[in-house]
Design an enzyme around this catalytic site. Structure first.
Site, mmCIF file in Angstrom:
data_model
loop_
_atom_site.group_PDB
_atom_site.id
_atom_site.type_symbol
_atom_site.label_atom_id
_atom_site.label_comp_id
_atom_site.label_asym_id
_atom_site.label_seq_id
_atom_site.Cartn_x
_atom_site.Cartn_y
_atom_site.Cartn_z
ATOM 1 N N LYS A 225 58.381 8.990 20.775
ATOM 2 C CA LYS A 225 57.703 9.476 19.579
ATOM 3 C C LYS A 225 56.188 9.334 19.778
ATOM 4 C CE LYS A 225 59.211 11.140 15.611
ATOM 5 N NZ LYS A 225 60.002 12.375 15.590
ATOM 6 N N TYR B 20 62.117 15.723 24.879
ATOM 7 C CA TYR B 20 61.984 14.429 24.219
ATOM 8 C C TYR B 20 61.671 13.338 25.229
ATOM 9 C CZ TYR B 20 62.772 10.207 21.595
ATOM 10 O OH TYR B 20 62.595 8.979 21.012
ATOM 11 N N ASP C 173 52.230 4.578 25.398
ATOM 12 C CA ASP C 173 53.381 3.754 25.782
ATOM 13 C C ASP C 173 53.578 4.005 27.268
ATOM 14 O OD1 ASP C 173 55.894 2.826 26.424
ATOM 15 O OD2 ASP C 173 56.928 3.863 24.784
HETATM 16 P P1 13P Z 1 59.003 5.097 21.589
HETATM 17 O O1 13P Z 1 58.527 6.446 21.084
HETATM 18 O O2 13P Z 1 58.332 3.966 20.869
HETATM 19 O O3 13P Z 1 58.895 4.996 23.074
HETATM 20 O O4 13P Z 1 60.540 4.962 21.178
HETATM 21 C C1 13P Z 1 61.415 5.924 21.634
HETATM 22 C C2 13P Z 1 62.831 5.700 21.270
HETATM 23 O O5 13P Z 1 63.645 6.525 21.678
HETATM 24 C C3 13P Z 1 63.237 4.545 20.450
HETATM 25 O O6 13P Z 1 64.615 4.492 20.240
HETATM 26 MG MG MG Z 2 58.862 3.713 24.560
HETATM 27 MG MG MG Z 3 56.353 3.518 20.896
#
Ligand code: 13P
Ligand code: MG
Ligand code: MG
Ligand code: 13P
Length: 365
Positions: free
Chosen positions: A230, A227, A11
């Site tokens: 994900k 963080y 991402d």
């Molecule tokens: P991603 O891991 O897809 O970037 O999403 C992160 C997030 O905090 C969604 O609310």
């Molecule tokens: Mg993202």
């Molecule tokens: Mg993502």
């Protein structure tokens, strides 16, 4: 000569918020991979995206963890990140944790699923890509494909599958791994992989040691130490002639099971199988999505893909996923919608807890 299928995903910025990778980022990746094709580094490629994650699917004959191939993916993500920054896209460069490349892309943020195999007369290969969830989301469907006779008829009726498969499971917290042989050790396998945040299926092999499936297991937040998003995973699965049929693989996603991820990587919710076109997690940044891309790998070329879940047969799964999403959303900030405390360690919650810490007093009794 052996063929390698490499799926490297990241991402590197999205619109609006964490929803969708901008098409110009995919165009830039297409340009970089096109040049690599011309230079003979890779034999073929297909670029897709699930939500805000770009999936580079490449075939070549250079084996796993190859420096040249990984550099292609790294360059594509780095150059696309520059555009993402110019456009001020959300989370520009999110999964590219380092701006120096050394050897391979492992440990740098992007997820990697790679397998090298001797081509058979025909080679159906399915690539599944997720958004808004973690590698453990594949535990249940991969288990179903390779160990559950109620999903995979071939385990019962195909002599080539009757012996079962070996599962390599990673403990992503303690950095250990274990190989379990199924069906003999099914209960031991389930004892581990039911804990999806810790034990993740990395590889599945035939009893002859031939690779059958592999999953990207990189834990982004453990790498980043905070963080950032994900570790939305991808998986490669081989089908037919000694492996589950393509339909048996896809059947494993007919039940929209609960996975962790969704909003702020902090919530449980259903995994919804969708077409490439509908891989846009907009409701509460979700629910988590999975797309399936079915190829025939032929002399290291990718024939296809078929957009697997672009099929009305999955409408009911999607409806159930939507209903499950509504049901669990009603819990708001309560478990089991919000992840349990141990899992929240890898989210933004510890920042809030830190502030409250000084206000806690000892209880007398
Ligand atoms: P991603 O891991 O897809 O970037 O999403 C992160 C997030 O905090 C969604 O609310
Ligand atoms: Mg993202
Ligand atoms: Mg993502
Ligand atoms: P076909 O008869 O269409 O080749 O299908 C065989 C099969 O095994 C389907 O799973």
């Amino acid at each position: 000569m052996k063929t390698t299928v490499s799926v490297i995903k990241a991402d590197i910025g999205s619109v609006a918020g964490h929803c969708v990778s901008h098409p110009v980022l995919l165009e830039k990746c297409d340009e970089v991979l096109g040049n690599a094709l011309e230079a003979g580094i890779i034999e073929d490629y297909y670029i897709s995206r699930c939500g805000d994650d770009i999936d580079l699917i490449m075939t070549h004959t250079k084996g796993e963890l190859n420096e040249e191939v990984h550099k292609v993916a790294y360059d594509a993500f780095l150059q696309a990140t520059e555009i993402a920054r110019e456009l001020k896209l959300y989370g520009a460069g999110q999964d590219l944790l380092s701006d120096t490349f050394s050897g391979n892309i492992k440990g740098m943020g992007p997820g990697i699923a790679e397998m090298e195999f001797e081509e058979r007369p025909s080679n159906p290969v399915i690539v599944y890509c997720c958004d808004k969830t973690e590698p453990g989301a594949f535990n249940l469907p991969i288990y179903k494909m390779f160990a559950d006779p109620f999903n995979t008829a071939g385990l019962v009726i195909d002599p080539k599958m009757h012996d079962g498969f070996d599962f390599e499971v990673y403990d992503v917290i303690e950095n250990k791994k274990v190989m379990l042989s199924c069906p003999e050790e099914i209960y031991d396998l389930l004892a581990l992989i039911g804990s999806t945040g810790r034990y993740v299926i990395k590889n599945v092999f035939t009893k002859d040691g031939d690779i059958a499936a592999t999953v990207s297991t990189e834990r982004l937040n453990l790498m980043a130490g905070e963080y950032v998003g994900k570790d939305d995973p991808a998986a490669i699965v081989r089908a037919q002639s000694g492996f589950p049929s393509a339909g048996e693989c896809n059947e494993a996603f007919a039940f929209p099971h609960m996975v962790s991820g969704w909003m702020r990587g902090s919530h449980n919710g259903p995994l919804m199988p969708v077409s490439e076109e509908y891989a846009n997690p907009v409701r509460f940044d979700g629910p988590a999505r999975v797309i399936g891309l079915g190829f025939q790998v032929s002399d290291a070329k990718l024939i296809g893909p078929v957009d697997i879940f672009d099929d009305p047969a999955y409408d009911e799964t999607r409806q159930l996923a939507s209903r499950a999403a509504t049901y669990i959303r009603r819990h708001g900030p309560f478990e089991p919608h919000r992840l349990p405390s141990e899992e929240m360690e890898y989210t933004s919650l510890p920042g809030v807890m830190e502030k409250l810490e000084p206000r806690f007093e000892d209880m007398d009794d």
